[in-house]
Write an enzyme that holds these catalytic residues in place. Structure first.
Site, PDB file in Angstrom:
ATOM      1  N   GLU A   1       0.727  -1.259   0.345  1.00  0.00           N
ATOM      2  CA  GLU A   1      -0.392   0.408  -0.253  1.00  0.00           C
ATOM      3  C   GLU A   1       0.956   0.945   0.023  1.00  0.00           C
ATOM      4  O   GLU A   1       1.674   1.348   1.042  1.00  0.00           O
ATOM      5  CB  GLU A   1      -0.694   0.331   0.886  1.00  0.00           C
TER       6      GLU A   1
ATOM      7  N   GLU B   1     -14.340  -6.186   1.389  1.00  0.00           N
ATOM      8  CA  GLU B   1     -13.863  -5.501   2.544  1.00  0.00           C
ATOM      9  C   GLU B   1     -15.004  -6.124   3.693  1.00  0.00           C
ATOM     10  O   GLU B   1     -15.869  -5.403   3.563  1.00  0.00           O
ATOM     11  CB  GLU B   1     -12.962  -4.251   2.697  1.00  0.00           C
TER      12      GLU B   1
ATOM     13  N   LYS C   1      -8.048   2.500  -3.374  1.00  0.00           N
ATOM     14  CA  LYS C   1      -8.267   2.509  -2.185  1.00  0.00           C
ATOM     15  C   LYS C   1      -8.831   3.360  -1.802  1.00  0.00           C
ATOM     16  O   LYS C   1      -8.721   5.093  -1.607  1.00  0.00           O
ATOM     17  CB  LYS C   1      -6.718   2.583  -0.796  1.00  0.00           C
TER      18      LYS C   1
ATOM     19  N   LYS D   1       0.993   4.667   1.174  1.00  0.00           N
ATOM     20  CA  LYS D   1      -0.396   5.244   1.753  1.00  0.00           C
ATOM     21  C   LYS D   1       0.949   6.048   3.037  1.00  0.00           C
ATOM     22  O   LYS D   1       1.708   5.766   3.632  1.00  0.00           O
ATOM     23  CB  LYS D   1       0.140   3.942   2.654  1.00  0.00           C
TER      24      LYS D   1
ATOM     25  N   ASN E   1     -10.160  -7.500   7.006  1.00  0.00           N
ATOM     26  CA  ASN E   1      -9.765  -6.309   8.283  1.00  0.00           C
ATOM     27  C   ASN E   1      -9.714  -6.790   9.378  1.00  0.00           C
ATOM     28  O   ASN E   1     -10.578  -6.522   9.885  1.00  0.00           O
ATOM     29  CB  ASN E   1     -10.535  -4.932   7.068  1.00  0.00           C
TER      30      ASN E   1
ATOM     31  N   GLU F   1      -6.056  -8.151   5.628  1.00  0.00           N
ATOM     32  CA  GLU F   1      -5.492  -6.926   4.885  1.00  0.00           C
ATOM     33  C   GLU F   1      -5.384  -6.040   7.130  1.00  0.00           C
ATOM     34  O   GLU F   1      -5.687  -6.429   8.382  1.00  0.00           O
ATOM     35  CB  GLU F   1      -6.653  -6.001   5.300  1.00  0.00           C
ATOM     36  N   SER F   2      -4.073  -5.393   6.850  1.00  0.00           N
ATOM     37  CA  SER F   2      -4.067  -4.210   8.056  1.00  0.00           C
ATOM     38  C   SER F   2      -3.137  -5.324   9.382  1.00  0.00           C
ATOM     39  O   SER F   2      -3.640  -5.870  10.224  1.00  0.00           O
ATOM     40  CB  SER F   2      -5.121  -4.039   9.063  1.00  0.00           C
TER      41      SER F   2
END
Ligand SMILES: O=C(O)c1ccccc1NCC(=O)[C@H](O)[C@H](O)COP(=O)(O)O
Length: 402
Positions: free
Chosen positions: A186, A298, A249, A188, A320, A356-357
């Site tokens: 990502e 998601e 995103k 970001k 997520n 994710e994350s």
């Protein structure tokens, strides 16, 4: 003045309910408490009632500025309908367990009355959490962008866009090659939970480093207000010759954004189940397919996972580990959502799951892989390293670039 239920016109007194008042960027009926305060202000500014949508007047007679229904009955009827549709949307969403309201039920808290600006907050115009705040802001942002570039203009621009790259295919190929989850790295710069993650941010340079380090795909944050991202970054990465397919995103609330993402170079878009009702997700997936885009849908909890598993055409589900309402991150969420019959159904449908994350170490990657993911989406742990590309080897515990 609280409790004032009518306003005086030149000819008669009209109950406020029959006005259905709107603010200056009209979408929402203004709360009654606001009207009474604006009436109060009339003592300071005789034109103040013009805030209800009527044209400004130089007359000292407030009655000349009063009635939007008198000045533009058709426009007003349309706005009332829009507002009613919005309420209905929120009701449908709530029936699916969606807590995020698409827009403030009684209108934004900021109002302008002549030269005065007020903030009147109540629970109906104050977001309940950061995700709701982002969505309310997005709703206003998109309606402004749409005015500048209506859908028919975007559709024309599609004629000049190069074909999309195969986002899902790139993840599958990476998994086949490395036997490790395919990486969506990502781009970001900042986030609401962590603030600025990297100073001196060069989106194209970071994207190049990710590609060199072995990322299968890239995720590019395009939200400006909360993530300091941009569609310019997406476009620049696409035009820089980077081959990794790109995920836009964004916080998608309107199909217009999908067309916009495609025009700006996206190969995939994110749809968030805690924001969008099932019908919207299904409809948006169809639009994406027509445009050659993949969709990453998601989810964060079991209820969202069950909803999404019932929607046609899902190829990629992101779990997520971050609760977008509270910012809590817990990677065991991925395992929880893939246990039992849900994991079974996902395997049967050959859906690729993206963890994710909150993934920082080779042990984290092994943990979510063991749970059943075939791809991961990683931002913070890579972007904070001096060479984000080399950060990929640290994250996986080996060089995956060959
Ligand atoms: O990251 C946030 O603070 C955030 C806040 C509100 C809505 C979304 C948010 N993040 C989006 C993401 O889920 C992450 O950017 C993505 O999964 C990467 O996470 P990480 O590796 O932890 O940076």
């Amino acid at each position: 003045m609280e409790g004032v239920m009518s306003v005086r016109t030149s000819s008669s007194r009209i109950p406020l309910d029959s006005f259905r008042c709107f603010d200056s960027r009209p979408r929402f009926p203004i709360a009654r408490s606001f009207i009474s305060i604006s009436m109060d202000l009339q003592r300071l500014n005789p034109f103040s009632v013009s805030c209800v949508g009527a044209q400004q007047s130089n007359s000292k007679d407030a009655s000349a500025t009063l009635s939007p229904t008198i000045s533009d009955p058709e426009g007003n009827a349309l706005k009332i309908k829009e507002w009613e549709v919005g309420r209905l949307q929120d009701e449908v969403a709530a029936s699916q367990g969606i807590r995020i309201r698409r827009r403030p039920p009684t209108g934004p808290p900021l109002h302008y009355v002549g030269p005065f600006e007020f903030r009147i907050q109540n629970e109906d115009n104050t977001p309940r959490n950061i995700l709701e705040e982002i969505i309310w802001h997005k709703d206003v942002e998109i309606s402004q962008l749409k005015e500048r570039r209506p859908l028919h203009v975007l559709k024309k621009a599609l004629d000049n866009t190069p074909p999309t790259r195969d986002f899902v295919g790139a993840l599958r190929a990476s998994y086949e090659k490395t036997r490790l989850p395919g990486l969506i790295a990502e781009v970001k710069k900042a986030s609401p939970s962590r603030g600025v993650l990297r100073e001196g941010f060069d989106a194209v340079e970071i994207a190049r480093a990710y590609e060199k380090g072995g990322a299968a795909c890239l995720s590019v944050l395009t939200d400006e207000k909360y993530f300091q991202g941009s569609f310019e970054n997406l476009e620049a990465i696409r035009n820089a010759g980077i081959k990794c397919p790109l995920l836009c995103k964004e916080f998608v609330v309107d199909a217009w954004q999908i067309y916009y993402a495609r025009v700006k170079g996206a190969d995939a878009v994110l749809l968030i189940a805690s924001v969008l009702p099932d019908l919207d997700i299904g409809y948006m997936i169809k639009i994406c397919k027509i445009l050659g885009l993949a969709t990453l849908v998601e989810v964060h909890d079991e209820r969202e996972m069950d909803r999404v598993l019932g929607i046609e055409g899902i190829e990629l589900i992101g779990i997520n580990n971050r609760d977008l309402e509270t910012f809590n991150v817990d990677i065991s969420n991925t395992r929880k959502l893939l246990e039992g019959r849900r994991g079974q159904l996902i395997r049967e449908k050959e859906i690729i799951v993206v963890g994710e994350s909150g993934l920082f170490t080779p042990a984290d990657i092994a943990y979510v892989q063991e749970a059943g993911v075939k791809a991961v989406l990683v931002g913070e742990s890579l972007i904070k390293q001096s060479d984000p590309g080399k950060g990929i080897a640290n994250l996986f515990g080996k060089d995956i670039s060959q």
